[in-house]
Motif scaffolding. Structure first.
Motif, short mmCIF file in Angstrom:
data_model
loop_
_atom_site.label_atom_id
_atom_site.label_comp_id
_atom_site.label_asym_id
_atom_site.label_seq_id
_atom_site.Cartn_x
_atom_site.Cartn_y
_atom_site.Cartn_z
N UNK A 321 0.87 -1.27 0.19
CA UNK A 321 0.11 0.10 -0.08
C UNK A 321 0.79 1.44 -0.02
N UNK A 322 0.36 2.19 -0.87
CA UNK A 322 1.20 3.42 -0.94
C UNK A 322 0.39 4.64 -0.72
N UNK A 323 0.88 5.78 -0.39
CA UNK A 323 0.28 7.03 -0.17
C UNK A 323 0.91 7.97 -1.32
N UNK A 324 0.19 8.54 -2.09
CA UNK A 324 0.66 9.29 -3.12
C UNK A 324 0.43 10.76 -2.96
N UNK A 325 1.26 11.66 -3.57
CA UNK A 325 0.97 13.26 -3.35
C UNK A 325 0.60 13.71 -4.76
N UNK A 326 1.49 14.69 -5.21
CA UNK A 326 1.08 15.64 -6.47
C UNK A 326 1.39 14.60 -7.51
N UNK A 327 0.53 15.01 -8.65
CA UNK A 327 1.04 14.39 -10.13
C UNK A 327 1.98 14.95 -10.50
N UNK A 328 3.12 13.92 -11.02
CA UNK A 328 4.28 14.58 -11.64
C UNK A 328 4.34 13.87 -13.06
N UNK A 329 5.53 14.36 -13.85
CA UNK A 329 5.60 14.03 -15.12
C UNK A 329 5.53 12.54 -15.31
N UNK A 330 4.68 11.92 -15.90
CA UNK A 330 4.89 10.47 -15.85
C UNK A 330 4.45 9.54 -14.73
N UNK A 331 4.12 10.33 -13.67
CA UNK A 331 4.19 9.65 -12.21
C UNK A 331 3.55 10.40 -11.24
N UNK A 332 3.69 9.98 -9.97
CA UNK A 332 3.11 10.67 -8.74
C UNK A 332 4.32 10.77 -7.64
N UNK A 333 4.15 11.78 -6.86
CA UNK A 333 5.20 11.68 -5.79
C UNK A 333 4.68 10.53 -4.60
N UNK A 334 5.70 10.02 -4.12
CA UNK A 334 5.23 8.95 -3.13
C UNK A 334 5.77 9.55 -1.55
N UNK A 335 4.68 9.53 -0.80
CA UNK A 335 4.73 10.05 0.35
C UNK A 335 4.89 8.84 1.38
N UNK A 336 4.66 7.79 1.02
CA UNK A 336 4.87 6.64 1.97
C UNK A 336 4.77 5.27 1.42
N UNK A 337 5.37 4.41 1.76
CA UNK A 337 5.07 2.90 1.27
C UNK A 337 6.05 2.36 0.29
N UNK A 338 7.11 3.23 -0.28
CA UNK A 338 8.07 2.78 -1.04
C UNK A 338 9.45 3.33 -0.60
N UNK A 339 10.58 2.72 -1.24
CA UNK A 339 11.85 3.27 -0.91
C UNK A 339 12.60 3.55 -2.36
N UNK A 340 13.50 4.37 -2.47
CA UNK A 340 14.28 4.18 -3.75
C UNK A 340 14.91 2.67 -4.07
N UNK A 341 14.93 2.44 -5.13
CA UNK A 341 15.35 1.28 -5.64
C UNK A 341 14.40 -0.04 -5.69
N UNK A 342 13.31 0.46 -5.25
CA UNK A 342 12.24 -0.73 -5.16
C UNK A 342 12.07 -0.95 -6.75
N UNK A 343 11.66 -2.33 -6.92
CA UNK A 343 11.57 -2.64 -8.39
C UNK A 343 9.77 -2.88 -8.30
#
Length: 388
Positions: A321-343
């Motif tokens: 489960x992830x919490x997303x923020x503002x829409x960005x180019x081709x994606x969304x900002x991640x507020x919680x639930x993921x870390x850099x490097x996750x596939x």
């Protein structure tokens, strides 16, 4: 009938076997690596392609058009002939002006000689007067002759200058009987035809400098303070073509009804299909670039109470489960639930089950890392719909 039943049963058995075999294989999916990027918050505004230089080229002299070697849509370079006026009379005027100069110079020669003669006579008279050997009346006559000769010489000199000016005017008319393009351009309109009389100042053609086209956008006044000279801005035309823009000027006017100000942008990477009046969508940066974690929009699956993604956990699909923020180019900002490097899975995630074996392909960064990018919410930046 028994033969048909046997064939049908055989086909059903083979089909079921294929399904069971497929269910036993890992699911083929496409994945991307979650990364941090430098992103700037943007606001979407609409602009318009405007002309930076459009000229109604006019004839400088009057005359009859002898030739008009151009058509609407022609590309012309600076100095190319737009129209040629008849030059027969103009050539005669130039020759006549040169003859007038010769006449004026001959008169000046005579006047110079007369002035020189009267000057010598006056000098002798002044010497004789000093010795009291010349009557006053004769001395006055010599003085008067000199004054007349001096006036004639000045008048002859003025005639030479007038004749030279007349020649310059005649040459000006002759030279400008050829109407030339003042800059590289495309012909938008031709208003002269062969054989037509053209008055001085009459329009011959309308030219548009394609290299000087700009974009003008009305930016909300509250965002003006965030803009900087020469700031880079990404934009797209209504046909989907990408445009690179650079802020050139913020015009000192404001529309009270919309509380916006006109801003001019130079086109740095033009789309060949742009045209004056075309609509352009701009992503105007309204904040400094910040480092944010971005998840591709295709990785998001709608779950009960929010959004989730499938992460590749050693070859198995792990829901998260992830919490997303503002829409960005081709994606969304991640507020919680993921870390850099996750596939995360971006293709084939709609039919995955928690813990299902997967065969990832195409694991790659979502975008180039380390460079600021203009971002903003777009109409199609909506996460994909999936199973709960």
């Amino acid at each position: 009938m028994r033969g048909i039943s046997f064939i049908t049963a055989t086909f059903v058995f083979a089909f079921c076997a294929q399904i069971l075999a497929a269910q036993g294989r890992p699911a083929g999916v496409v994945t991307e690596i979650v990364e941090t990027k430098f992103m700037a918050e943007t606001v979407t505004v609409f602009g318009e392609i405007v002309t930076g230089r459009e000229s109604a080229v006019a004839a400088r002299v009057a005359g009859v058009a002898e030739s008009v070697p151009l058509r609407v849509g022609d590309l012309v370079s600076a100095g190319d002939v737009l129209a040629q006026l008849d030059t027969e009379l103009l050539t005669i005027e130039v020759d006549q002006s040169r003859a007038e100069i010769d006449i004026a110079k001959a008169g000046l020669t005579v006047a110079d000689a007369q002035l020189e003669r009267t000057d010598k006579a006056l000098r002798r008279a002044e010497t004789l007067k000093a010795n009291s050997t010349i009557p006053q009346a004769q001395f006055d006559e010599r003085t008067s002759d000199y004054a007349v000769a001096l006036g004639n010489q000045q008048q002859a000199s003025a005639r030479v200058r007038a004749a030279e000016n007349a020649l310059k005017q005649a040459e000006y008319r002759l030279n400008n009987a050829t109407v030339r393009a003042p800059f590289d351009a495309i012909v938008l309109q031709v208003t002269t035809e062969k054989g037509q009389f053209i008055a001085a100042g009459s329009q011959v053609a309308t030219l548009l400098d394609q290299s000087a086209m700009e974009v003008e956008a009305n930016v909300p006044a509250r965002f003006i303070s965030a803009l900087r000279p020469a700031q880079s801005v990404e934009a797209r035309t209504d046909t989907g073509g990408a445009l690179g823009l650079e802020l050139r000027a913020i015009l000192p006017t404001e529309f009270s009804a919309t509380r916006t100000r006109p801003v001019r942008f130079t086109i740095t990477s033009p789309d060949a299909s742009v045209a004056v009046g075309q609509t352009v969508t701009l992503e105007i940066p309204v904040s400094a670039p910040n480092e944010v974690l971005v998840v591709p929009k295709d990785a998001l699956v709608q779950a009960q109470g929010g959004w989730s993604v499938f992460v590749n956990a050693e070859g198995k699909a792990q829901p998260r489960t992830v919490e997303i923020g503002a829409a960005l180019e081709g994606g969304f900002a991640v507020l919680s639930g993921l870390s850099a490097g996750d596939e995360v899975v971006v293709r084939g995630n709609e039919r995955l089950r928690p813990g299902q074996d997967i065969a990832p392909s195409g694991a790659r960064p979502a975008a180039a890392n380390g460079t600021p990018a203009a971002t903003g919410a777009a109409a199609d930046d909506t996460p994909s719909q999936g199973q709960d």
